[in-house]
Each structure stands twice: as C-alpha cells, then as structure tokens.
Motif scaffolding. Structure first.
Motif, mmCIF file in Angstrom:
data_model
loop_
_atom_site.group_PDB
_atom_site.id
_atom_site.type_symbol
_atom_site.label_atom_id
_atom_site.label_comp_id
_atom_site.label_asym_id
_atom_site.label_seq_id
_atom_site.Cartn_x
_atom_site.Cartn_y
_atom_site.Cartn_z
ATOM 1 N N THR A 16 -5.104 -3.206 -3.991
ATOM 2 C CA THR A 16 -3.969 -4.080 -3.698
ATOM 3 C C THR A 16 -4.397 -5.364 -2.989
ATOM 4 O O THR A 16 -3.566 -6.227 -2.703
ATOM 5 N N GLY A 41 -5.149 2.822 -4.005
ATOM 6 C CA GLY A 41 -3.959 2.450 -3.255
ATOM 7 C C GLY A 41 -4.229 1.461 -2.145
ATOM 8 O O GLY A 41 -3.295 0.830 -1.633
ATOM 9 N N VAL A 53 0.837 -1.203 0.000
ATOM 10 C CA VAL A 53 0.000 0.000 0.000
ATOM 11 C C VAL A 53 0.871 1.252 0.000
ATOM 12 O O VAL A 53 0.646 2.182 -0.800
ATOM 13 N N PRO A 66 -3.015 8.147 -6.200
ATOM 14 C CA PRO A 66 -2.134 7.491 -7.173
ATOM 15 C C PRO A 66 -2.893 7.169 -8.444
ATOM 16 O O PRO A 66 -4.124 7.093 -8.450
ATOM 17 N N ARG A 85 2.607 1.947 -3.289
ATOM 18 C CA ARG A 85 1.670 2.430 -4.314
ATOM 19 C C ARG A 85 1.241 3.860 -4.040
ATOM 20 O O ARG A 85 1.184 4.688 -4.958
ATOM 21 N N LEU A 86 0.916 4.189 -2.789
ATOM 22 C CA LEU A 86 0.503 5.557 -2.468
ATOM 23 C C LEU A 86 1.607 6.556 -2.798
ATOM 24 O O LEU A 86 1.331 7.668 -3.259
#
Length: 338
Positions: free
Chosen positions: A270, A266, A56, A322, A59-60
């Motif tokens: 996932t 995000g 997470v 994102p 990705r963020l």
C-alpha cells in the motif's frame, strides 16, 4: 502555483488541531450512520500517514468490496486535497474535484482542517467522519460482519487496554512527535520534540528486541499505527523534519521490525514512496521553499531479509494473509521499493 498553507508559526510549539468530525459509523447506526455495504467511500491520500492507517486496515480486513476508496493526489494547496489522479480531476463516485466539497455539504463553511482520511456518505456526498483514530477501530469492531474470511483480529478484546496504552505513547512521541519537531517554531520546542521522539524510539527499540510485534504475538492496531510513521522516517522525517539523530536503518530492531511488516501482505503493497516524498517536500513550502524533492534514499533495503521469524509470533493469528491488491488500487511501478 496555487497558494500553499502555512505549517510553522515562528516562536511557538506545534500543536495539532484535533477537532475532528467525530460521528461514527456503527453496526446499530446510533449516530445516524449504520454500517451498510456500498454506501460509504473512504477518501485517502497515500502520502498521508493518518490515511495510510485506514488503507492498511481496510486491506487486511478485506473490506474492498463493501467500502470503496477514493485516492487524492499527493499534493494540495491551502484549500483542499484534490482528485487530480482521476480522469478530469474528478472523483468518479463522488463527482467532486475537491474534498472540501464533501465537508461543506456536511457543515457549510466548515472552518477546520480538510483532512484525510475521511469517510463520505455517497447518498448525499457529505463527510461522515474524519476522526482517523476512531475510524480504524470502528472498521475492526463495527464492520465485522463484512470482513473477508480469514481476516485477522487487529483489536482483540483481551489486549485492548495494552494496545491503547502503547498506541497513545506512540502517537504522542512518534506519530505526532515527528511533526512537533518538523513544525517547531523555535529552537527550544524543536529540541524538546526531538528528545521525546528519540527517547520513545529507544524505548521501542528495546521492546521490539525481544518480541516480534508491539502487543501480543500477532499484528494489531498498534503495529499499523507505528508502521505508517516508520515507513516515512528515512525518506522524509530524518531530513525534512530534522529528526536526524539516527536513520531508521541504523536502529537494528526497529529497522528489522519495519521490514517485517513491509514484507507482510497489506503493508508494503500500500506504500507509495513517490507520493510520500512529493507531498512533504512540495506542500511544506515554509520548510522547503524550493519545492525540490530529493532523489534518495535507496529503498532497496526494504526488501532484504529481516530475520524476525526467530522471535516467533503469527502475523495473522488464526487468520490468513489478504489476497492480491484489488484491481485499480495497485501502487504504480516505480513508486515502490526495490
């Protein structure tokens, strides 16, 4: 079937082994490992809540182009996580079948847990760190020169003391608390863990009834750490770990909070519910000897309106969400909610 590990010791209280490889990857390289785009590989399993934190946060922050990610399969034997999702069962970057190979490269005969998340140096194939708690904090503070434009500040300096305090309580009673209940070796230790877990969930229910996020008015590290447990609560912890006073969807504020995060880019994109259930129900054979994986629960509720916008708050602060999930890192169809 390969030999499975043992998770419950009869007559005892479960104690997590927290002896991690604590080497840090820092801006100045003071531990011998400097932040360097393309040098390291984050190895995770989508099944694991500790690894999911790193997924997470990566990705963020938009670190996909500078920190590659290897995804181990959801099940493992007593020896190691394996790369059975990749062609030939070999990680395409590290060239190994088992994560333990990277641990043994760093420390021959390594005798502690072969755990995810782990960050591996692709230059020599050796694990740098598996210290999951420090790992995400370092991604947030040491890799700042490489985050995407508009990346949120997940560990804002003015709020760090409160984030640390809340995260510590959540770890003790919730993140690790579900394991202390599920891996308890006696009725007494199970009941102690059960009560501490639900006392803390009641505390969180009250706290989140009046504010959108755990600390401040934006998403922080504290929210990431709680989310990865909440998203596993009904599919796994309620039944498999006997944390069954309530389901998550019977705690109004926590359920709405969890859905709010799940629907935020995000987070939910996932989550692989199939991997989560396969891991717990197949690997923990001393709890679930048959290895049968339940078909439920119904996951469609994760996509229903949560109404948390009425509490205010700005998910990303002055930043932005994102973009789309990086090609090749999408959660497969059929493994998601809805």
């Amino acid at each position: 079937m390969a030999e499975q590990g043992s998770y419950v010791t009869p007559g005892t209280e479960y104690t997590r082994d927290q002896r991690y490889i604590a080497t840090r990857i820092t801006r100045d390289g003071r531990d011998g490992y400097a932040v360097e785009p393309g040098r390291y590989r984050l190895v995770v399993s989508r099944a694991c809540p500790w690894a999911s934190r790193a997924v997470v946060v990566r990705r963020l922050l938009g670190l996909e182009q500078v920190l590659s990610m290897g995804i181990a399969g959801p099940t493992h034997d007593a020896r190691s996580w394996t790369f059975d999702l990749d062609p030939g069962g070999v990680d395409p970057v590290l060239g190994i079948e088992r994560l333990q190979d990277a641990y043994f490269t760093r420390i021959p005969g390594y005798d502690k847990g072969i755990t995810v998340p782990a960050i591996v140096d692709t230059r020599d194939g050796a694990v740098v760190t598996n210290d999951f708690a420090q790992m995400t904090l370092d991604l947030e503070t040491e890799w700042t020169e490489h985050v995407r434009e508009g990346a949120p500040d997940l560990y804002p300096e003015p709020l760090r003391a409160e984030i640390d305090e809340v995260a510590s309580l959540v770890f003790r009673d919730v993140n690790n608390g579900v394991y202390r209940a599920g891996f308890a070796g006696s009725q007494e230790s199970y009941e102690r863990a059960y009560r501490r877990l639900f006392d803390r969930l009641d505390w969180l229910e009250e706290r989140l009834s009046g504010q959108r996020y755990l600390v401040g008015d934006t998403i922080t590290e504290a929210d990431v750490r709680l989310f990865t447990t909440l998203v596993r609560f009904d599919p796994v912890y309620h039944g498999h770990f006997k944390c069954n006073r309530n389901k998550l969807d019977e705690m109004p504020a926590l359920w709405a909070y969890a859905r709010d995060l799940f629907q935020t880019p995000g987070f939910g994109d996932t989550v692989d519910f199939v991997h989560i259930k396969q891991h717990y129900y197949c690997v923990h054979r001393d709890i679930n000897p048959t290895g049968i994986v339940p078909l439920g629960p119904d996951l469609s509720g994760w996509l229903t309106p949560h109404g948390r916008e009425s509490l205010g708050g700005r998910p990303f602060g002055d930043g932005t969400p994102p973009g789309p999930v990086a090609p090749g890192e999408e959660v497969p169809e059929g493994h998601r909610a809805g």
